[in-house]
Design an enzyme around this catalytic site. Structure first.
Site, PDB file in Angstrom:
ATOM      1  N   ILE A  53      -3.613 -11.629   7.447  1.00 14.88           N
ATOM      2  CA  ILE A  53      -3.778 -11.131   8.810  1.00 14.88           C
ATOM      3  C   ILE A  53      -5.155 -11.419   9.403  1.00 14.88           C
ATOM      4  CG2 ILE A  53      -2.013  -9.345   8.535  1.00 14.88           C
ATOM      5  CD1 ILE A  53      -4.309  -7.295   8.301  1.00 14.88           C
TER       6      ILE A  53
ATOM      7  N   LEU B  82       1.414   3.605   2.418  1.00 12.36           N
ATOM      8  CA  LEU B  82       2.290   3.754   3.579  1.00 12.36           C
ATOM      9  C   LEU B  82       3.308   2.625   3.648  1.00 12.36           C
ATOM     10  CD1 LEU B  82       3.055   5.267   6.136  1.00 12.36           C
ATOM     11  CD2 LEU B  82       1.254   4.003   7.356  1.00 12.36           C
TER      12      LEU B  82
ATOM     13  N   GLY C 293       0.813  -1.210   0.000  1.00 14.39           N
ATOM     14  CA  GLY C 293       0.000   0.000   0.000  1.00 14.39           C
ATOM     15  C   GLY C 293       0.846   1.259   0.000  1.00 14.39           C
TER      16      GLY C 293
ATOM     17  N   ALA D 274      -5.316  -2.328   5.873  1.00 15.49           N
ATOM     18  CA  ALA D 274      -6.665  -1.914   6.259  1.00 15.49           C
ATOM     19  C   ALA D 274      -7.607  -2.028   5.074  1.00 15.49           C
ATOM     20  CB  ALA D 274      -6.662  -0.476   6.773  1.00 15.49           C
TER      21      ALA D 274
ATOM     22  N   THR E 150      -7.584   6.535  11.684  1.00 10.57           N
ATOM     23  CA  THR E 150      -8.143   7.503  10.748  1.00 10.57           C
ATOM     24  C   THR E 150      -8.922   8.627  11.414  1.00 10.57           C
ATOM     25  OG1 THR E 150      -9.761   7.700   8.929  1.00 10.57           O
ATOM     26  CG2 THR E 150     -10.157   5.987  10.533  1.00 10.57           C
ATOM     27  N   ASP E 151      -9.049   9.738  10.687  1.00  6.73           N
ATOM     28  CA  ASP E 151      -9.883  10.848  11.130  1.00  6.73           C
ATOM     29  C   ASP E 151     -11.370  10.484  11.111  1.00  6.73           C
ATOM     30  OD1 ASP E 151      -9.654  10.702   8.322  1.00  6.73           O
ATOM     31  OD2 ASP E 151     -10.352  12.768   8.086  1.00  6.73           O
TER      32      ASP E 151
ATOM     33  N   TYR F 280     -16.801   2.312   7.997  1.00  8.26           N
ATOM     34  CA  TYR F 280     -15.343   2.377   8.002  1.00  8.26           C
ATOM     35  C   TYR F 280     -14.828   2.972   9.308  1.00  8.26           C
ATOM     36  CZ  TYR F 280     -10.660   4.142   6.918  1.00  8.26           C
ATOM     37  OH  TYR F 280      -9.319   4.446   6.959  1.00  8.26           O
TER      38      TYR F 280
END
Length: 325
Positions: free
Chosen positions: A75, A49, A47, A98, A139-140, A163
């Site tokens: 995972i 990141l 991904g 994620a 996350t925000d 989410y």
């Protein structure tokens, strides 16, 4: 215990940055000699990141890294995780994996929950058995966006989407199962890798004569390379358990962000017009305001965070030279 009570208990265990005094630094960081050389598991390595973390690994060769994605480690398989962690003597985990398809999550709750809630708990429990640590990326979206000021780590979350709810549950799970857990909430992530808003706006700017973009959702972009750098700093200085916020500095709307993307990329043929959120309905609700207060991570780890436009310029310049991505 309801989620709000759980959160108050969790956040109450960790001091905010302004409470961290110089004389407490060594106590918080601890004697970190045993963490100088570590076996570190990076999940979600393909991904945005995860790829940025791999670039930094070359600059931090003192550790041994195990970069995995679903092909190397599922995972959602608890036994597979436990076997992998034990076999490779994993000391720490950075969970970059994620389910991030925010709109699809509204109708795919089972998979979203499996990846965002259950899997992180499996990872946390496995590394805890070895006395290790975990960094969980959040996350925000754990906030509903109705604030009038930047969100602090001790603000009570109130997610308004599947989410966001699964990510918040993931935070609670990793904190429950691993004592040395660092949760980093971020927002508006982009990179030279993968699919993201920056690359999409550059493509659409070249293809279209006109583009409508939301102007009444306010936040701050995050260059994944900057977040990866902060994570590596935390690993090398020592994990101080708690919840942290990280994004670039500054405040903008998606409309402003798009205008800057086109200007920096040299796109002049596309007219960008502002849209209200109501004019662009989506299955999942977005936070109208999700600016994150980053004081805690800056003071705890002594880092400086770049202004969003400076990082955007770096990313677009890199995209122009790395056209294969």
């Amino acid at each position: 215990m309801d989620k709000k009570t759980q959160w108050k208990k969790l956040s109450g265990q960790h001091k905010t940055s302004v409470e961290i005094k110089k004389h407490q630094w060594k106590e918080l960081i601890g004697n970190n000699k045993k963490d100088k050389t570590m076996n570190i598991l990076i999940t979600g390595c393909n991904g945005q990141l995860g790829n940025e973390m791999q670039l930094l690994e070359k600059e931090n060769p003192q550790h041994t890294y195990f970069n995995t994605d679903v092909a190397e480690l599922d995972i959602t398989d608890q036994q597979a995780i436990e076997d992998f962690v034990e076999k490779n003597a994993i000391d720490g985990i950075v969970n970059c994996a994620a389910y991030t398809a925010v709109d699809k999550a509204e109708t795919n709750k089972e998979l979203c929950t499996s990846l965002n809630t259950v899997a992180p708990a499996y990872l946390a429990a496995a590394v805890e058995k070895r006395g290790g640590w975990m960094i969980q990326i959040s996350t925000d979206y754990v906030f509903n966006g109705k604030s009038y000021r930047p969100y602090r780590e001790d603000d009570t979350p109130s997610p308004d989407s599947v989410y966001g709810s699964t990510k918040l549950a993931g935070e609670l799970g990793v904190s429950k199962f691993c004592k040395r857990t660092m949760i980093i909430r971020t927002a508006w992530l982009y990179s030279t890798f993968g699919n993201n808003f920056v690359k999409t706006m550059i493509r659409l700017g070249k293809e279209k004569e006109e583009l409508g973009v939301i102007f009444d959702q306010i936040g701050t972009p995050t260059y994944a390379a900057d977040l990866a750098s902060a994570i590596m700093t935390a690993i090398n200085k020592g994990i101080v358990p708690g919840v942290y916020h990280f994004s670039n500095e500054g405040v903008i709307s998606w409309y402003d962000f798009t205008k800057a993307i086109h200007r920096i990329a040299g796109i002049t043929s596309c007219h960008v017009r502002p849209l209200h959120t109501a004019e662009y309905p989506t299955p999942a609700n977005r936070p109208a305001y999700s600016v994150l207060d980053k004081t805690k991570i800056k003071q705890t780890y002594g880092i400086e965070i770049p202004y969003w436009e400076e990082s955007l310029e770096k990313c677009i310049k890199k995209l122009s030279t790395d056209s294969h991505r």
